[in-house]
Design an enzyme around this catalytic site. Sequence first.
Site, PDB file in Angstrom:
ATOM      1  N   HIS A  75     -70.476  42.288  89.724  1.00  0.00           N
ATOM      2  CA  HIS A  75     -70.217  43.830  89.218  1.00  0.00           C
ATOM      3  C   HIS A  75     -71.780  44.871  89.647  1.00  0.00           C
ATOM      4  O   HIS A  75     -72.820  44.489  89.804  1.00  0.00           O
ATOM      5  CB  HIS A  75     -70.273  44.127  88.035  1.00  0.00           C
ATOM      6  N   CYS A 114     -73.595  32.556  82.789  1.00  0.00           N
ATOM      7  CA  CYS A 114     -73.051  33.296  83.911  1.00  0.00           C
ATOM      8  C   CYS A 114     -72.781  32.299  85.093  1.00  0.00           C
ATOM      9  O   CYS A 114     -71.750  32.228  85.910  1.00  0.00           O
ATOM     10  CB  CYS A 114     -73.646  34.665  84.195  1.00  0.00           C
ATOM     11  N   ARG A 125     -66.168  14.598  91.848  1.00  0.00           N
ATOM     12  CA  ARG A 125     -65.911  14.774  90.461  1.00  0.00           C
ATOM     13  C   ARG A 125     -67.577  14.642  90.067  1.00  0.00           C
ATOM     14  O   ARG A 125     -68.115  14.788  88.958  1.00  0.00           O
ATOM     15  CB  ARG A 125     -65.825  13.835  89.829  1.00  0.00           C
ATOM     16  N   ALA A 153     -79.564  45.126  81.819  1.00  0.00           N
ATOM     17  CA  ALA A 153     -79.029  45.495  80.732  1.00  0.00           C
ATOM     18  C   ALA A 153     -78.480  44.752  79.814  1.00  0.00           C
ATOM     19  O   ALA A 153     -78.460  43.332  80.017  1.00  0.00           O
ATOM     20  CB  ALA A 153     -77.039  45.594  81.661  1.00  0.00           C
TER      21      ALA A 153
END
EC number: 2.1.1.45
Length: 277
Positions: free
Chosen positions: A220, A159, A127, A276
């Site tokens: 990506h 993210c 945990r 981006a």
Amino acid sequence: MKQYLDLLRHVREHGTYKEDRTGTGTYAVFGYQMRYDLSQGFPMLTTKKLHLRSIIHELLWFLSGDTNIRYLKENGVSIWDGWATPEGELGPVYGEQWRSWKTADGGVIDQITEVLKEIKRNPDSRRLVVSAWNPAVLPDPSISPDANAAAGKQALPPCHCLFQFYVADGKLSCQLYQRSGDIFLGVPFNIASYALLTLMMAQVCDLQPGDFVHTLGDAHLYSNHLEQADTQLARTPGPLPTMTLNPAVKDLFAFTFDDFTVSNYNPDAHIKAPVAI
């Protein structure tokens, strides 16, 4: 780092074109894992120069529990500027979730401190997990990041959203689950950041560093990073550098920028690429 270049090559060859939130377009794969043995050197790219100062200061900022970019700007780090309010606020992002997760009864949970205690008390625990993914504070996608922060939501959803520690044979390993990975710009920072966190946690827990395992969900490559990726793939990786921590520091939250020394880092030139937003 062969592991990273293999990821870059895999996405370049097998990525599926997808539209994205920023309108840039990406080539992506779903589900990819890399492993770095931290006894074999510090996993920082040698096929392009990374701004280690930003990596260290950002990690210290996360660990402090801060969510305002003032500290970063004071130390020459601008990587969060594009999402903050004019006052520098980002809302309840990583630092708050790691150190002050709000509970339903009005309390807070310091996840980092609790995991540190558990590693020392029960190293076999399954945990040893820290999560930054809190659905209650995820941003409203219909408004801007700074508007979300002003409304008390996260400017951006995390993210790198969950990580887990594992102790075996006197070594501390860490696995990160990253739901979304900007391979060219973000992922190299994330690798170095969590590898460094693992070294820090190991030191204060009187353990040796083990592996850093990096699991990516949507991995990506932005469509305006393809040329830069090809430039990097044409380069040959060199030996990994060594990261040395001040051995006198035994409190995770007492580390400062000057407690870290990197040696034998001889990277190729920086490769510029647009962020981006």
